[in-house]
Design a protein around this motif. Structure first.
Motif, PDB file in Angstrom:
ATOM      1  N   THR A   2      50.125  59.038  87.129  1.00  0.00           N
ATOM      2  CA  THR A   2      50.026  59.232  85.651  1.00  0.00           C
ATOM      3  C   THR A   2      50.487  60.540  85.289  1.00  0.00           C
ATOM      4  OG1 THR A   2      47.615  60.033  85.868  1.00  0.00           O
ATOM      5  CG2 THR A   2      47.975  57.939  85.305  1.00  0.00           C
ATOM      6  N   ILE A   3      51.052  60.812  84.040  1.00  0.00           N
ATOM      7  CA  ILE A   3      51.773  62.043  83.830  1.00  0.00           C
ATOM      8  C   ILE A   3      51.031  62.756  82.883  1.00  0.00           C
ATOM      9  CG2 ILE A   3      53.936  63.247  82.748  1.00  0.00           C
ATOM     10  CD1 ILE A   3      55.057  60.372  84.246  1.00  0.00           C
ATOM     11  N   ASP A   4      50.545  63.926  82.892  1.00  0.00           N
ATOM     12  CA  ASP A   4      49.947  64.671  81.704  1.00  0.00           C
ATOM     13  C   ASP A   4      50.627  64.748  80.724  1.00  0.00           C
ATOM     14  OD1 ASP A   4      48.202  66.542  80.453  1.00  0.00           O
ATOM     15  OD2 ASP A   4      48.343  68.233  81.506  1.00  0.00           O
ATOM     16  N   SER A   5      50.295  64.386  79.162  1.00  0.00           N
ATOM     17  CA  SER A   5      51.073  64.181  78.125  1.00  0.00           C
ATOM     18  C   SER A   5      51.450  65.676  77.942  1.00  0.00           C
ATOM     19  CB  SER A   5      50.515  63.304  77.133  1.00  0.00           C
ATOM     20  OG  SER A   5      49.123  63.898  76.790  1.00  0.00           O
ATOM     21  N   SER A   6      50.672  66.384  77.896  1.00  0.00           N
ATOM     22  CA  SER A   6      50.899  68.054  77.846  1.00  0.00           C
ATOM     23  C   SER A   6      51.963  68.561  78.514  1.00  0.00           C
ATOM     24  CB  SER A   6      49.851  68.912  77.651  1.00  0.00           C
ATOM     25  OG  SER A   6      49.215  69.161  79.104  1.00  0.00           O
ATOM     26  N   SER A   7      52.690  67.873  79.527  1.00  0.00           N
ATOM     27  CA  SER A   7      53.532  68.517  80.220  1.00  0.00           C
ATOM     28  C   SER A   7      54.981  68.038  79.835  1.00  0.00           C
ATOM     29  CB  SER A   7      53.381  68.083  81.684  1.00  0.00           C
ATOM     30  OG  SER A   7      53.593  66.563  81.918  1.00  0.00           O
ATOM     31  N   LEU A   8      54.886  67.240  78.571  1.00  0.00           N
ATOM     32  CA  LEU A   8      56.157  66.899  78.036  1.00  0.00           C
ATOM     33  C   LEU A   8      55.951  66.883  76.670  1.00  0.00           C
ATOM     34  CD1 LEU A   8      56.169  63.317  80.119  1.00  0.00           C
ATOM     35  CD2 LEU A   8      58.012  65.088  80.510  1.00  0.00           C
ATOM     36  N   ALA A   9      57.482  67.108  76.253  1.00  0.00           N
ATOM     37  CA  ALA A   9      57.556  67.064  74.703  1.00  0.00           C
ATOM     38  C   ALA A   9      58.458  65.767  74.230  1.00  0.00           C
ATOM     39  CB  ALA A   9      57.975  68.397  73.963  1.00  0.00           C
ATOM     40  N   ILE A  17      63.951  70.286  68.369  1.00  0.00           N
ATOM     41  CA  ILE A  17      62.501  70.774  68.548  1.00  0.00           C
ATOM     42  C   ILE A  17      62.638  72.252  68.532  1.00  0.00           C
ATOM     43  CG2 ILE A  17      62.830  70.261  71.003  1.00  0.00           C
ATOM     44  CD1 ILE A  17      59.770  69.591  71.118  1.00  0.00           C
ATOM     45  N   ALA A  18      61.598  73.108  68.133  1.00  0.00           N
ATOM     46  CA  ALA A  18      61.615  74.355  68.629  1.00  0.00           C
ATOM     47  C   ALA A  18      61.341  74.623  69.944  1.00  0.00           C
ATOM     48  CB  ALA A  18      60.477  75.124  67.649  1.00  0.00           C
ATOM     49  N   LEU A  19      62.063  75.716  70.502  1.00  0.00           N
ATOM     50  CA  LEU A  19      61.987  75.972  71.936  1.00  0.00           C
ATOM     51  C   LEU A  19      60.554  76.170  72.276  1.00  0.00           C
ATOM     52  CD1 LEU A  19      64.868  78.304  72.994  1.00  0.00           C
ATOM     53  CD2 LEU A  19      64.195  76.279  73.875  1.00  0.00           C
ATOM     54  N   ASP A  20      59.731  76.893  71.574  1.00  0.00           N
ATOM     55  CA  ASP A  20      58.381  77.200  72.013  1.00  0.00           C
ATOM     56  C   ASP A  20      57.592  76.095  71.959  1.00  0.00           C
ATOM     57  OD1 ASP A  20      57.949  76.982  69.160  1.00  0.00           O
ATOM     58  OD2 ASP A  20      57.730  79.005  68.867  1.00  0.00           O
ATOM     59  N   LYS A  21      57.905  74.807  71.371  1.00  0.00           N
ATOM     60  CA  LYS A  21      57.234  73.621  71.610  1.00  0.00           C
ATOM     61  C   LYS A  21      57.695  72.577  72.902  1.00  0.00           C
ATOM     62  CE  LYS A  21      55.042  73.490  67.525  1.00  0.00           C
ATOM     63  NZ  LYS A  21      56.030  73.310  66.151  1.00  0.00           N
ATOM     64  N   VAL A  22      58.633  73.249  73.495  1.00  0.00           N
ATOM     65  CA  VAL A  22      59.013  72.642  74.859  1.00  0.00           C
ATOM     66  C   VAL A  22      57.940  73.230  75.882  1.00  0.00           C
ATOM     67  CG1 VAL A  22      60.735  72.241  76.528  1.00  0.00           C
ATOM     68  CG2 VAL A  22      61.478  72.508  74.007  1.00  0.00           C
ATOM     69  N   ASN A  70      61.893  54.032  74.336  1.00  0.00           N
ATOM     70  CA  ASN A  70      62.925  54.531  73.103  1.00  0.00           C
ATOM     71  C   ASN A  70      62.453  55.944  72.813  1.00  0.00           C
ATOM     72  OD1 ASN A  70      62.197  51.418  72.018  1.00  0.00           O
ATOM     73  ND2 ASN A  70      64.199  51.664  73.134  1.00  0.00           N
ATOM     74  N   LYS A  71      62.243  56.785  73.985  1.00  0.00           N
ATOM     75  CA  LYS A  71      61.918  58.116  73.699  1.00  0.00           C
ATOM     76  C   LYS A  71      62.502  59.058  74.685  1.00  0.00           C
ATOM     77  CE  LYS A  71      57.513  58.421  71.236  1.00  0.00           C
ATOM     78  NZ  LYS A  71      56.271  58.135  71.353  1.00  0.00           N
ATOM     79  N   LEU A  72      62.915  60.430  74.098  1.00  0.00           N
ATOM     80  CA  LEU A  72      63.311  61.178  75.125  1.00  0.00           C
ATOM     81  C   LEU A  72      62.238  62.257  75.444  1.00  0.00           C
ATOM     82  CD1 LEU A  72      66.803  61.697  73.713  1.00  0.00           C
ATOM     83  CD2 LEU A  72      66.226  60.491  75.750  1.00  0.00           C
ATOM     84  N   TYR A  73      62.185  62.752  76.729  1.00  0.00           N
ATOM     85  CA  TYR A  73      61.297  63.958  76.787  1.00  0.00           C
ATOM     86  C   TYR A  73      61.747  65.115  77.284  1.00  0.00           C
ATOM     87  CZ  TYR A  73      57.839  60.214  76.581  1.00  0.00           C
ATOM     88  OH  TYR A  73      56.967  59.220  75.929  1.00  0.00           O
ATOM     89  N   VAL A  74      61.417  66.341  76.951  1.00  0.00           N
ATOM     90  CA  VAL A  74      61.968  67.577  77.518  1.00  0.00           C
ATOM     91  C   VAL A  74      60.808  68.413  78.018  1.00  0.00           C
ATOM     92  CG1 VAL A  74      64.183  67.662  76.031  1.00  0.00           C
ATOM     93  CG2 VAL A  74      61.958  68.436  75.043  1.00  0.00           C
ATOM     94  N   LEU A  75      61.181  69.124  79.016  1.00  0.00           N
ATOM     95  CA  LEU A  75      60.155  69.946  79.847  1.00  0.00           C
ATOM     96  C   LEU A  75      61.351  71.402  80.530  1.00  0.00           C
ATOM     97  CD1 LEU A  75      59.084  68.454  82.965  1.00  0.00           C
ATOM     98  CD2 LEU A  75      60.715  67.330  81.566  1.00  0.00           C
ATOM     99  N   ARG A  76      60.439  72.253  80.768  1.00  0.00           N
ATOM    100  CA  ARG A  76      61.167  73.547  81.278  1.00  0.00           C
ATOM    101  C   ARG A  76      60.186  74.133  82.249  1.00  0.00           C
ATOM    102  NH1 ARG A  76      60.795  78.333  76.857  1.00  0.00           N
ATOM    103  NH2 ARG A  76      58.870  77.590  75.689  1.00  0.00           N
TER     104      ARG A  76
END
Lengths: 510, 258
Positions: A2-9, A17-22, A70-76
């Motif tokens: 399972t993936i913690d949803s807070s680890s992905l925007a 998306i604002a960078l600080d939301k990534v 149908n979604k994209l996710y970003v993380l850094r």
């Protein structure tokens, strides 16, 4: 897993998306999230470094695509120091992304099974992943190649300059007689430094870079570029512009698919289809030129919409030409399926198994020919494709025949789609104003080029200028598939296998 | 077999008559040779030069366009407040000297490519074999060079052919800005062509670097490395522009002033 949803925007295609939301994750969590996502059926659309704000701390970004949702996710994350553990052994589809990070930023992905340069150039920083002296020139394709030992094994080297009118690349085969044990492909000859030149933009040249990332994919790349600007400027494109963009994109697909079927015919010595398709391809290019003056769609797609409108007379002419080209195309390509000797040469050659296509992150018709239902127009729709659907075609065999058949089906679908759209172009303007770009933001834009997913990602600085612009051409994913399918194949089938993918050198080399 | 014959009949005979007959029609929106009407220019206005992505336009006391750098885009046309710049549908653009691509305002004519000297024409006039080298091109120039070998254009009816090896060739046809990574391969290919040999630069990249002018990773065109005998501008040039240039070089089209 399972993936913690807070680890992905999450965001959708062509949104910012604002960078600080990534989410900014620790390196370990970042990698775990990527691995878990890929295991759960997502794929890596982009994984890249960005210039460090403070030296020694290099940010990495990932864009994951979930085609079911149908979604994209970003993380850094941030890599401190000069190395990070390689994900490639557990996640083969990131192998070239990690090599690219090594080349551009000098970071070493430790444990990478085949850490070689991608484009043979100096790094953007003062680090070098291979400890090469800074002043010395880097020669393309010079270095170790995968080698098979044995008395009966020989090596065949081809390129960079090939026999046809083709872009340069180096192909190194390990053979036993006619049989290929392994093929390694070394590219980078077409590297012109586009990603570096995008930094600080948009400038007056940026859109021309986008149009020439891969010249046969001008519309798909330029659309992705414009969608980045529109996402960052929160610009609404007029409906008429969206229809004209989609028509241009499908015309681009038609020209290339028809040309490819002709080229495949040529590679098995079936000249009727080869000759006819070579000409008919031009008919589709000339339809694009009717719209915008350029056979390759230069100047058509512009931020906020399109630069050229189509009046009734033009639409009528396009419809007429579409009908003529449709008749000629099927007259030419159906011959392939009616000729047993052609089918025998296509069938069972260059097989890309379904699970390998998934593991390597293959995109476009090559993926669909291996039964991987993946198409940006359906999975991550933007523009007109949110409202008008093109049926997705898949095949199971994963051989040259499947890749040819997918093209034939897509030709049919694209022609029907264009005809339908030409009959119902909404009225109104074709362009909306584009305001300055949002600062400190990230935008992702995908479009389905004729080779597959075109992915652009932009980061902006506090003035709304690009601080990083990442381009992923479908060929970046798919070259590895070509190398893979040659294993165990006759070397004389290389041209046929190569043509069945018809990948871009310049799109890979940037 | 019958189906193949039937298909052949339906596909018809398609090779164009040009140059014996008029050139095939170009689309209305085709961007051929740009024209500047300086009577419309306002003093002190540099809008076109500022808008040009490649610095192809210089405005001093006169306005000058470098067709070698020009991408044939619409940025200058859109930027000009007086509609002084427009594109004509004149596809004839090939020249022999780099300087001939510098076109001053109001100039009605272009010094189009002269034919090769009589010795070279006696060697290449009825048989010209070219090796194509893509040196950083985006594959658009390459694609429209390839088109010339299709049945519609049938380049081989002029005795011109793209061959597989430089050793079989009379010259090189180069596309792309010449990347650092292609410099050596390009030089080696040139060296492998037997003397006498010619070099043809096709497209904005091969003439001056195209959109990549000034990039560290490119050398800025074929003549940074090799002597060039024919320049064919465009981004990419239309197949007709390329064919026109090749035929002029061989003396098959004679009007020198376009």
């Amino acid at each position: 897993m399972t993936i913690d949803s807070s680890s992905l925007a999450s965001l959708s295609n062509s949104r910012s998306i604002a960078l600080d939301k990534v989410p900014l994750l620790a390196l370990g969590d970042f990698q775990k999230t990527i691995l878990g996502s890929v295991k759960a059926g997502r794929r890596v659309s982009a994984l890249f470094g960005a210039p460090a704000a403070d030296e020694g701390n290099t940010p990495l970004y990932a864009v994951l695509a979930d085609d079911e949702e149908n979604k994209l996710y970003v993380l850094r994350t941030i890599v401190s120091g000069e190395r990070f553990p390689s994900l490639t052994p557990d996640c083969p589809q990131v192998h070239l992304f990690e090599r690219e990070i090594a080349e551009q930023f000098g970071l070493v992905p430790e444990g990478h099974p085949w850490l070689k340069p991608v484009r043979y150039r100096h790094s953007w920083t003062n680090l070098d992943a291979w400890n090469r002296p800074p002043g010395e020139p880097i020669l393309p394709a010079v270095g170790d190649f995968y080698k098979v030992d044995g008395d009966e094994v020989h090596e065949v080297a081809v390129g960079p300059v090939h026999a046809g009118v083709i872009e340069p690349g180096h192909f190194r085969f390990q053979c036993n007689g006619e049989k290929v044990f392994h093929l390694e492909i070394a590219l980078g000859y077409q590297h012109r430094g586009v990603e570096e030149a995008m930094i600080g933009g948009p400038t007056s040249r940026s859109i021309h870079f986008a149009e020439t990332l891969a010249g046969d994919t001008t519309i798909a790349h330029c659309t992705a570029y414009c969608q980045i600007l529109e996402a960052l400027a929160h610009c609404q494109k007029p409906p008429r512009a969206q229809v004209l963009r989609a028509i241009s994109l499908e015309l681009e697909r038609l020209a290339n698919h028809v040309g490819d079927l002709g080229a495949l015919a040529n590679d098995v010595g079936y000249l009727p289809t080869a000759s006819y398709c070579g000409r008919i391809r031009g008919d589709f290019l000339n339809m694009t030129a009717l719209l915008c003056g350029s056979r390759f769609g230069r100047g058509m797609v512009r931020p906020g919409g399109v630069a050229f409108d189509a009046d009734e007379k033009l639409v009528e002419e396009l419809l007429k030409r579409l009908g003529d080209a449709e008749r000629d195309t099927f007259g030419a390509v159906n011959l392939l399926w009616e000729t047993p000797s052609v089918m025998a040469r296509f069938e069972g050659i260059g097989i890309l198994p379904h699970e390998v296509a998934i593991e390597l992150g293959i995109v476009g018709p090559a993926a669909r020919a291996s039964g991987v239902a993946r198409d940006v127009r359906q999975d991550q729709p933007s523009g007109l494709f949110r409202f008008a659907h093109i049926p997705m075609s898949t095949c199971d065999a994963g051989d040259v025949l499947s890749r040819a058949f997918i093209r034939r089906l897509e030709i049919q679908h694209s022609i029907e789609f264009i005809r339908e759209q030409l009959h119902q172009i909404p009225s109104g303007p074709v362009k909306a104003p584009v305001t300055p770009l949002a600062p400190k933001s990230l935008a992702v834009a995908l479009s389905e080029g004729w080779r597959g997913e075109v992915c652009h990602v932009a980061l902006t600085d506090e003035r709304g200028r690009f601080s990083r612009y990442k381009v992923v051409d479908p060929s970046f994913h798919n070259w590895t598939a070509l190398a893979y399918v040659l294993r165990g194949q006759e070397i004389s089938d290389f041209p046929l296998c190569n043509k069945s993918f018809n990948l871009s050198y310049c799109g890979h080399d940037l | 077999m019958l189906k193949v014959i039937l298909a052949r009949l339906k596909q018809k005979h398609r090779t164009m008559k040009y140059p014996a007959a008029p050139a095939p029609a170009l689309p209305d929106r085709f961007r051929g040779r740009p024209k500047i009407d300086s009577a419309k220019c306002v003093e002190g206005c540099h809008a076109c030069a500022e808008a040009c992505p490649t610095g192809a336009i210089a405005v001093t006391n006169i306005t000058r366009i470098d067709l070698g750098k020009c991408l044939f885009c619409t940025d200058c046309v859109n930027a000009c407040p007086e509609n002084a710049i427009s594109y004509s549908n004149d596809y004839r653009l090939a020249v022999r000297k780099r300087d001939d691509l510098l076109v001053d305002q109001d100039k009605e004519t272009l010094n189009l490519a002269a034919k090769l000297d009589s010795k070279l024409r006696s060697l290449f006039g009825r048989s010209l074999k070219l090796r194509q080298v893509s040196a950083g091109g985006c594959n658009a120039c390459e694609a429209d060079v390839n088109v010339l070998s299709t049945v519609g254009w049938d380049l081989s009816r002029f005795g011109i052919q793209i061959v597989a090896s430089p050793r079989h060739a009379d010259g090189l046809l180069i596309t792309g800005p010449v990347t650092k990574n292609m410099e050596l391969a390009l030089k080696k290919t040139y060296d492998a062509v037997p003397e006498p040999k010619i070099v043809i630069a096709v497209g904005a990249c091969a003439i001056a670097g195209g959109p990549y002018i000034g990039h560290d990773q490119v050398l800025g065109g074929a003549d940074a490395v090799l002597p060039v005998d024919l320049y064919i501008p465009g981004c990419p040039p239309n197949p007709l522009t390329i064919l026109d240039g090749l035929l002029r070089l061989l003396g098959r089209i004679q009007d020198r002033i376009g």
